[in-house]
Each structure stands twice: as structure tokens, then as C-alpha cells.
Design a protein around this motif. Structure first.
Motif, PDB file in Angstrom:
ATOM      1  N   LEU A  94       0.826  -1.203   0.000  1.00 34.24           N
ATOM      2  CA  LEU A  94       0.000   0.000   0.000  1.00 34.24           C
ATOM      3  C   LEU A  94       0.864   1.259   0.000  1.00 34.24           C
ATOM      4  O   LEU A  94       0.577   2.219  -0.725  1.00 34.24           O
ATOM      5  CB  LEU A  94      -0.948  -0.010   1.198  1.00 34.24           C
ATOM      6  N   ASP A  95       1.928   1.268   0.795  1.00 39.21           N
ATOM      7  CA  ASP A  95       2.829   2.422   0.846  1.00 39.21           C
ATOM      8  C   ASP A  95       3.532   2.637  -0.488  1.00 39.21           C
ATOM      9  O   ASP A  95       3.650   3.771  -0.966  1.00 39.21           O
ATOM     10  CB  ASP A  95       3.872   2.246   1.958  1.00 39.21           C
ATOM     11  N   LEU A  96       4.009   1.558  -1.107  1.00 34.22           N
ATOM     12  CA  LEU A  96       4.692   1.655  -2.401  1.00 34.22           C
ATOM     13  C   LEU A  96       3.749   2.237  -3.456  1.00 34.22           C
ATOM     14  O   LEU A  96       4.105   3.160  -4.183  1.00 34.22           O
ATOM     15  CB  LEU A  96       5.182   0.279  -2.824  1.00 34.22           C
ATOM     16  N   VAL A  97       2.545   1.699  -3.514  1.00 33.72           N
ATOM     17  CA  VAL A  97       1.558   2.130  -4.499  1.00 33.72           C
ATOM     18  C   VAL A  97       1.217   3.609  -4.315  1.00 33.72           C
ATOM     19  O   VAL A  97       1.172   4.380  -5.276  1.00 33.72           O
ATOM     20  CB  VAL A  97       0.299   1.231  -4.402  1.00 33.72           C
ATOM     21  N   GLU A  98       1.000   4.008  -3.079  1.00 31.48           N
ATOM     22  CA  GLU A  98       0.694   5.411  -2.798  1.00 31.48           C
ATOM     23  C   GLU A  98       1.865   6.308  -3.210  1.00 31.48           C
ATOM     24  O   GLU A  98       1.661   7.392  -3.763  1.00 31.48           O
ATOM     25  CB  GLU A  98       0.388   5.597  -1.311  1.00 31.48           C
ATOM     26  N   GLY A  99       3.081   5.832  -2.976  1.00 29.77           N
ATOM     27  CA  GLY A  99       4.268   6.610  -3.301  1.00 29.77           C
ATOM     28  C   GLY A  99       4.457   6.883  -4.784  1.00 29.77           C
ATOM     29  O   GLY A  99       5.099   7.866  -5.160  1.00 29.77           O
ATOM     30  N   VAL A 100       3.908   6.044  -5.640  1.00 29.86           N
ATOM     31  CA  VAL A 100       4.037   6.266  -7.085  1.00 29.86           C
ATOM     32  C   VAL A 100       2.766   6.877  -7.682  1.00 29.86           C
ATOM     33  O   VAL A 100       2.657   7.024  -8.897  1.00 29.86           O
ATOM     34  CB  VAL A 100       4.425   4.975  -7.854  1.00 29.86           C
ATOM     35  N   GLY A 101       1.802   7.214  -6.824  1.00 27.25           N
ATOM     36  CA  GLY A 101       0.595   7.873  -7.301  1.00 27.25           C
ATOM     37  C   GLY A 101      -0.491   6.942  -7.814  1.00 27.25           C
ATOM     38  O   GLY A 101      -1.442   7.387  -8.446  1.00 27.25           O
ATOM     39  N   TRP A 102      -0.351   5.642  -7.546  1.00 22.52           N
ATOM     40  CA  TRP A 102      -1.405   4.703  -7.901  1.00 22.52           C
ATOM     41  C   TRP A 102      -2.349   4.594  -6.707  1.00 22.52           C
ATOM     42  O   TRP A 102      -2.059   5.101  -5.625  1.00 22.52           O
ATOM     43  CB  TRP A 102      -0.821   3.335  -8.237  1.00 22.52           C
ATOM     44  N   THR A 103      -3.481   3.938  -6.896  1.00 27.74           N
ATOM     45  CA  THR A 103      -4.409   3.762  -5.790  1.00 27.74           C
ATOM     46  C   THR A 103      -4.587   2.276  -5.487  1.00 27.74           C
ATOM     47  O   THR A 103      -4.396   1.432  -6.374  1.00 27.74           O
ATOM     48  CB  THR A 103      -5.791   4.381  -6.090  1.00 27.74           C
ATOM     49  N   ALA A 104      -4.945   1.976  -4.249  1.00 28.63           N
ATOM     50  CA  ALA A 104      -5.124   0.579  -3.847  1.00 28.63           C
ATOM     51  C   ALA A 104      -6.153   0.497  -2.745  1.00 28.63           C
ATOM     52  O   ALA A 104      -6.366   1.454  -1.999  1.00 28.63           O
ATOM     53  CB  ALA A 104      -3.796  -0.013  -3.379  1.00 28.63           C
ATOM     54  N   ARG A 105      -6.772  -0.662  -2.671  1.00 26.12           N
ATOM     55  CA  ARG A 105      -7.698  -0.950  -1.581  1.00 26.12           C
ATOM     56  C   ARG A 105      -7.706  -2.449  -1.332  1.00 26.12           C
ATOM     57  O   ARG A 105      -7.410  -3.242  -2.225  1.00 26.12           O
ATOM     58  CB  ARG A 105      -9.097  -0.443  -1.884  1.00 26.12           C
ATOM     59  N   ARG A 106      -8.044  -2.823  -0.123  1.00 22.97           N
ATOM     60  CA  ARG A 106      -8.161  -4.239   0.233  1.00 22.97           C
ATOM     61  C   ARG A 106      -9.505  -4.748  -0.279  1.00 22.97           C
ATOM     62  O   ARG A 106     -10.517  -4.076  -0.130  1.00 22.97           O
ATOM     63  CB  ARG A 106      -8.072  -4.421   1.741  1.00 22.97           C
ATOM     64  N   CYS A 107      -9.503  -5.920  -0.880  1.00 24.08           N
ATOM     65  CA  CYS A 107     -10.730  -6.493  -1.441  1.00 24.08           C
ATOM     66  C   CYS A 107     -10.868  -7.964  -1.094  1.00 24.08           C
ATOM     67  O   CYS A 107      -9.876  -8.682  -0.997  1.00 24.08           O
ATOM     68  CB  CYS A 107     -10.731  -6.358  -2.959  1.00 24.08           C
ATOM     69  N   ASP A 108     -12.121  -8.389  -0.967  1.00 22.83           N
ATOM     70  CA  ASP A 108     -12.435  -9.790  -0.751  1.00 22.83           C
ATOM     71  C   ASP A 108     -13.026 -10.317  -2.049  1.00 22.83           C
ATOM     72  O   ASP A 108     -14.076  -9.855  -2.489  1.00 22.83           O
ATOM     73  CB  ASP A 108     -13.442  -9.929   0.394  1.00 22.83           C
TER      74      ASP A 108
END
Length: 153
Positions: A94-108
Motif C-alpha cells: 500500500l505504501d509503495l503504491v501510494e508513493g508512485v501515485g497509484w491507488t489501492a484498496r483491500r478487497c475480498d
């Protein structure tokens, strides 16, 4: 069967490949067969890789081998996406993704959970840490799929 590599296009192949390589725990290198392309290798260095071509690149059967040709970039990736296992922990991803300007979320996803990563290219990458991968391997079987969707024989 094991997926060995896949190829995608990006507006900035070098930056995209470097980020994917970090998610895979590996390294990114130029991909000389296609001008401007890069390849992201996984940490296991077992051939698992993601080839990243410049946006608009087209593949065709050349006279003796695969041929690369430029074309206009496409606006949509459609339903194309892929899942990768990462040696990183979920928060590191999550930190890596945020650092490059991408978005992420946890999903089931039902039989497994993942981090749904949306790249700056509009491409979905499902990223699984080691715990998520264990659940994926247990849950994503043909037998479980049939049971989950009422397809018992």
C-alpha cells in the motif's frame, strides 16, 4: 501450467516496470527486442516477468520472428488485468503504491483476498502478500469454483 510472463503497454514503460518489479521484489531492466520497452523480473529470478511495451505497441508475426510496431495508444485496457504474488507485506505494498501515485484498496474476492491496485494507466493489478497467496492457492481450485457457483457435477 504456470504463467511465466505477460506483456502489457504503458505510457512510461520504464517507470511502470520499475514499480511492478518492486511489487515483485525483483528488478526492472530494458527489453531490447522492442525499442523503449522494459521488463520486470520477480524476486525468485525464475523467469517470472512482466514485459512493458510503449503504449500503442502492436505485435505481429514477422517473416521469421515476432515483430513489434508502433501504433496509436489505446484509451482503455478493457477487462485485462492480472494478479501477482508479492514478497512484501500488505502495508508495504500500500505504501509503495501510494508513493508512485497509484491507488489501492483491500478487497475480498470470495475464495481469496487481495490488494486491488489501480495503476496510472487504468490497469488493474491484484497484488497478494504471502497470507493472501496461501488463501488463493487453497480457494482458487476448479472444485471450489464449481461449489461456489453451484456447478456441481
Amino acid at each position: 501450467m504456470t504463467l511465466l510472463h505477460l506483456s502489457i503497454t504503458a505510457r512510461s514503460p520504464k517507470a511502470f516496470a520499475r514499480t511492478v518489479a518492486r511489487l515483485l521484489g525483483g528488478e526492472a531492466l530494458p527489453f531490447p527486442p522492442c525499442p523503449g520497452a522494459w521488463i520486470a523480473f520477480a524476486d525468485a529470478d525464475d523467469g517470472t516477468a512482466v514485459e512493458v511495451y510503449p503504449a500503442g505497441t502492436r505485435l505481429s508475426a514477422g517473416p521469421e520472428a515476432l515483430a513489434f510496431s508502433p501504433g496509436p495508444p489505446r484509451r482503455s485496457t478493457g477487462a485485462t488485468h492480472f494478479a501477482i504474488a508479492s514478497p512484501l507485506k500488505a502495508q508495504q505494498i500500500l505504501d509503495l503504491v501510494e508513493g508512485v501515485g497509484w491507488t489501492a484498496r483491500r478487497c475480498d474476492r470470495g475464495p481469496f483476498s487481495c490488494l486491488e491496485v489501480w495503476t496510472g494507466e487504468g490497469l488493474l493489478i491484484e497484488v497478494l502478500d504471502s497470507g493472501m497467496l496461501a488463501d488463493y492457492r487453497k480457494g482458487m481450485t476448479a472444485a471450489n469454483w464449481r461449489a461456489m457457483f453451484g456447478m456441481e457435477e
